[in-house]
Structure formats: structure tokens, C-alpha cells
Scaffold this motif. Structure first.
Motif, PDB file in Angstrom:
ATOM      1  N   VAL A   8       0.941  -1.261   0.180  1.00 41.34           N
ATOM      2  CA  VAL A   8       0.025   0.203   0.065  1.00 41.34           C
ATOM      3  C   VAL A   8       0.897   1.364  -0.086  1.00 41.34           C
ATOM      4  CG1 VAL A   8      -1.855   1.206   1.242  1.00 41.34           C
ATOM      5  CG2 VAL A   8      -1.748  -1.272   1.356  1.00 41.34           C
ATOM      6  N   LYS A   9       0.654   2.011  -1.121  1.00 43.30           N
ATOM      7  CA  LYS A   9       1.728   3.276  -1.244  1.00 43.30           C
ATOM      8  C   LYS A   9       0.981   4.590  -0.640  1.00 43.30           C
ATOM      9  CE  LYS A   9       3.725   1.359  -5.287  1.00 43.30           C
ATOM     10  NZ  LYS A   9       3.969   1.367  -6.646  1.00 43.30           N
ATOM     11  N   ASN A  31      -5.184   4.088  -3.401  1.00 46.65           N
ATOM     12  CA  ASN A  31      -4.540   3.198  -4.081  1.00 46.65           C
ATOM     13  C   ASN A  31      -5.589   2.257  -4.846  1.00 46.65           C
ATOM     14  OD1 ASN A  31      -1.341   2.579  -3.789  1.00 46.65           O
ATOM     15  ND2 ASN A  31      -2.071   3.495  -1.848  1.00 46.65           N
TER      16      ASN A  31
END
Length: 101
Positions: A8-9, A31
Motif C-alpha cells: 500500500v503506497k 490506491n
């Protein structure tokens, strides 16, 4: 059943008092991800500790004899090892660079 690992950015630097659940849910949304039944989230202990404000000034720590013993084996700061021992039930394995508790 298959295993997928999806990073998860966009998780920001975590500060004391941050709501990890709010931050994670926002990052998932950004995201285009959503949690499904049986999904598993994996978090680094470091961000949990930061959110909880679990900071310790090592200059305030007095290592025990046991901490010195494991510090010699692991080649780590005995004050750090003392904190690890205080938060652990037992030492399972120890070698240079690693202590498993």
C-alpha cells in the motif's frame, strides 16, 4: 486459494497519536484497494510503536547483566538489548546481529 502481496503506497511518516486505521483506510482508498473477508494486513511494529509514542532515550537505560551477555553475542548496544528483554518473555535464539525473542 492464492496468495497475493500488495504493498500500500502513500503511507506518510507516522507520528505519536496518529490513527493507523484512518491512515491505512485512506491509503487503501487512494490506491483503489478495498479490504475483503479473510484479507490480512501486515504492519511493521515500528509504525505501531511510533503511533503509540513508544520512544525511549537510551541514555536513561541501565543494562542488566543479561543484556550485556546478549549484547556481546549480537554485537548490539546493551541498552537496546535491555529494552528488548523488558518487552519479551524469553530469548529464543541469539547470534551476531540478531536476537529472536
Amino acid at each position: 486459494m492464492s496468495l497475493q502481496i500488495i504493498p500500500v503506497k502513500g503511507i506518510p511518516e507516522i507520528k505519536t497519536g496518529d490513527s493507523l486505521s484512518d491512515i491505512i483506510l485512506k491509503a487503501l482508498d487512494e490506491n483503489n484497494l478495498s479490504l475483503q473477508d479473510e484479507d490480512i494486513l501486515v504492519l511493521a511494529q515500528k509504525i505501531v510503536s511510533k503511533a503509540e509514542g513508544r520512544f525511549v532515550n537510551l541514555t536513561t537505560i541501565t543494562p542488566s547483566a543479561e543484556a550485556y551477555h546478549y549484547a556481546e553475542i549480537t554485537q548490539k548496544d546493551p541498552r537496546f538489548i535491555e529494552l528488548v528483554l523488558q518487552e519479551s518473555r524469553s530469548v529464543l535464539r541469539c547470534r551476531p546481529g540478531t536476537i529472536i525473542v
